[in-house]
Design a protein around this motif. Structure first.
Motif, short mmCIF file in Angstrom:
data_model
loop_
_atom_site.label_atom_id
_atom_site.label_comp_id
_atom_site.label_asym_id
_atom_site.label_seq_id
_atom_site.Cartn_x
_atom_site.Cartn_y
_atom_site.Cartn_z
N UNK A 278 21.06 20.86 -58.42
CA UNK A 278 21.39 20.17 -59.67
C UNK A 278 20.19 19.35 -60.10
N UNK A 279 19.76 19.48 -61.31
CA UNK A 279 20.38 20.15 -62.45
C UNK A 279 19.98 21.61 -62.60
N UNK A 280 19.44 22.23 -61.57
CA UNK A 280 19.00 23.62 -61.65
C UNK A 280 20.16 24.55 -62.00
N UNK A 281 19.83 25.67 -62.59
CA UNK A 281 20.84 26.69 -62.84
C UNK A 281 21.08 27.45 -61.55
N UNK A 282 22.14 28.24 -61.52
CA UNK A 282 22.40 29.09 -60.36
C UNK A 282 21.22 30.05 -60.15
N UNK A 283 20.74 30.63 -61.25
CA UNK A 283 19.59 31.55 -61.16
C UNK A 283 18.35 30.89 -60.59
N UNK A 284 18.08 29.66 -61.04
CA UNK A 284 16.92 28.93 -60.52
C UNK A 284 17.08 28.66 -59.02
N UNK A 285 18.29 28.28 -58.61
CA UNK A 285 18.54 27.99 -57.21
C UNK A 285 18.38 29.24 -56.35
N UNK A 286 18.93 30.35 -56.83
CA UNK A 286 18.80 31.61 -56.10
C UNK A 286 17.34 32.01 -55.99
N UNK A 287 16.60 31.89 -57.08
CA UNK A 287 15.17 32.24 -57.05
C UNK A 287 14.42 31.39 -56.03
N UNK A 288 14.74 30.10 -55.96
CA UNK A 288 14.07 29.24 -54.99
C UNK A 288 14.43 29.64 -53.56
N UNK A 289 15.69 29.96 -53.33
CA UNK A 289 16.10 30.41 -51.99
C UNK A 289 15.36 31.69 -51.61
N UNK A 290 15.33 32.65 -52.53
CA UNK A 290 14.64 33.92 -52.24
C UNK A 290 13.15 33.70 -52.02
#
Length: 135
Positions: free
Chosen positions: A113-125
């Motif tokens: 937060x406040x990241x989007x789900x897509x941003x969070x997934x990209x960071x995890x990957x």
């Protein structure tokens, strides 16, 4: 892990982990370089070791996803079907944040937060090295 727990009456915390141990060879046989994301909360370092033992040969990377406590409490309140379940999970948010073992358990942390789900997934990957290499 939730889906591996679906049985009534629930036999105990060991059950989903043993189910994972039983099906893990099928994943590896089907896709030798399988990459698997298992969403769960680790209760303690012992549970991390038990998951490691259930996944022989796997490279286990633990990502803690986090957000401000008020946001986490709002998220569980919004998704639960009853006030009782939401209150119980809000309490678990507090319990989780009082723990002192996060640094010893996780490999990395992603603030959602406040990241989007897509941003969070990209960071995890990106952190796991699972993003495709640019040619």
């Amino acid at each position: 892990m939730d889906e591996l727990s679906l049985v009534h009456p629930y036999p105990g915390r060991w059950f989903p982990r043993e189910n994972l141990r039983a099906i893990w060879p099928n994943y590896v046989a089907a896709v030798p370089d399988v990459k698997l994301i298992i969403p769960m909360v680790f209760n303690d370092e012992q549970e991390v070791q038990m998951i490691r033992e259930a996944l022989p040969g796997a490279r286990l990377m633990i990502c803690e996803t986090s957000a401000p406590i008020d946001i986490l409490k709002q998220r569980v309140t919004d998704r639960e079907p009853t006030d009782e379940l939401a209150a119980s999970l809000r309490n678990w948010v507090d319990v989780y944040h009082r723990r002192s073992d996060h640094e010893r358990i996780r490999h990395f942390r992603v603030i959602t937060h406040p990241a989007t789900v897509g941003d969070s997934v990209s960071e995890i990957l990106d952190q796991t090295g699972w993003l495709p290499v640019a040619k």
